[in-house]
Motif scaffolding. Structure first.
Motif, mmCIF file in Angstrom:
data_model
loop_
_atom_site.group_PDB
_atom_site.id
_atom_site.type_symbol
_atom_site.label_atom_id
_atom_site.label_comp_id
_atom_site.label_asym_id
_atom_site.label_seq_id
_atom_site.Cartn_x
_atom_site.Cartn_y
_atom_site.Cartn_z
ATOM 1 N N ARG A 137 0.836 -1.204 0.000
ATOM 2 C CA ARG A 137 0.000 0.000 0.000
ATOM 3 C C ARG A 137 0.872 1.257 0.000
ATOM 4 N NH1 ARG A 137 -4.934 1.055 4.211
ATOM 5 N NH2 ARG A 137 -5.770 2.829 3.095
ATOM 6 N N ASN A 138 1.969 1.230 0.761
ATOM 7 C CA ASN A 138 2.857 2.395 0.808
ATOM 8 C C ASN A 138 3.551 2.617 -0.533
ATOM 9 O OD1 ASN A 138 2.250 3.000 3.450
ATOM 10 N ND2 ASN A 138 3.894 1.746 4.268
ATOM 11 N N THR B 58 2.350 1.784 -3.424
ATOM 12 C CA THR B 58 1.311 2.283 -4.310
ATOM 13 C C THR B 58 1.115 3.773 -4.101
ATOM 14 O OG1 THR B 58 0.216 0.147 -4.291
ATOM 15 C CG2 THR B 58 -1.100 2.026 -4.991
ATOM 16 N N PHE B 59 1.092 4.207 -2.857
ATOM 17 C CA PHE B 59 0.933 5.627 -2.558
ATOM 18 C C PHE B 59 2.111 6.420 -3.098
ATOM 19 C CE2 PHE B 59 1.566 9.326 0.198
ATOM 20 C CZ PHE B 59 0.387 9.990 -0.074
ATOM 21 N N LEU C 206 -1.566 5.806 3.780
ATOM 22 C CA LEU C 206 -2.690 6.460 3.107
ATOM 23 C C LEU C 206 -3.728 6.886 4.146
ATOM 24 C CD1 LEU C 206 -3.191 4.000 0.126
ATOM 25 C CD2 LEU C 206 -2.280 6.303 0.022
ATOM 26 N N ALA D 187 -6.073 13.938 3.977
ATOM 27 C CA ALA D 187 -4.812 13.864 4.738
ATOM 28 C C ALA D 187 -4.471 15.209 5.317
ATOM 29 C CB ALA D 187 -3.688 13.381 3.852
#
Length: 111
Positions: free
Chosen positions: A3-4, A6-7, A104, A111
């Protein structure tokens, strides 16, 4: 892909797209300038001259490929735009590249 990661790729592509949109008019005019050339030559120069490798990529307007190259050793980075014909132009470059691994935000929250 985590996920990180991807971000990180999304953030890099967003930045590249922003730069691309502001420079899109200049890229066409620069295609014959010295900061453009065949993709293989440009990628080789970034690798041999600066130790940069591709970190992320995405598809921009008119099927142009936007790529972010960077070196974790030197901290240099370069954003390129490649036309469908294979001509690659340098859009932006700089120093102090850092790979981010930020979490995320929760769905529905800014954010």
């Amino acid at each position: 892909m985590t996920r990180n990661k991807t971000f990180l790729h999304l953030a890099a592509l967003t930045a590249a797209a922003t730069l691309y949109l502001t420079a899109a008019g200049h890229v066409a005019a620069q295609s014959s300038a010295r900061n453009c050339g065949p993709r293989a030559m440009v990628v080789d120069r970034l690798a041999s001259g600066y130790g940069e490798t591709r970190q992320s990529m995405g598809l921009g307007a008119n099927n142009q490929v936007i790529e972010v190259f960077a070196s974790s050793e030197t901290g240099t980075w370069t954003i390129t735009v490649t036309t469908p014909a294979g001509m690659t132009c340098l859009v932006a470059s700089g120093q102090a590249f850092e790979e981010l691994a930020e979490a995320l935000p929760a769905p529905g929250k800014d954010a």
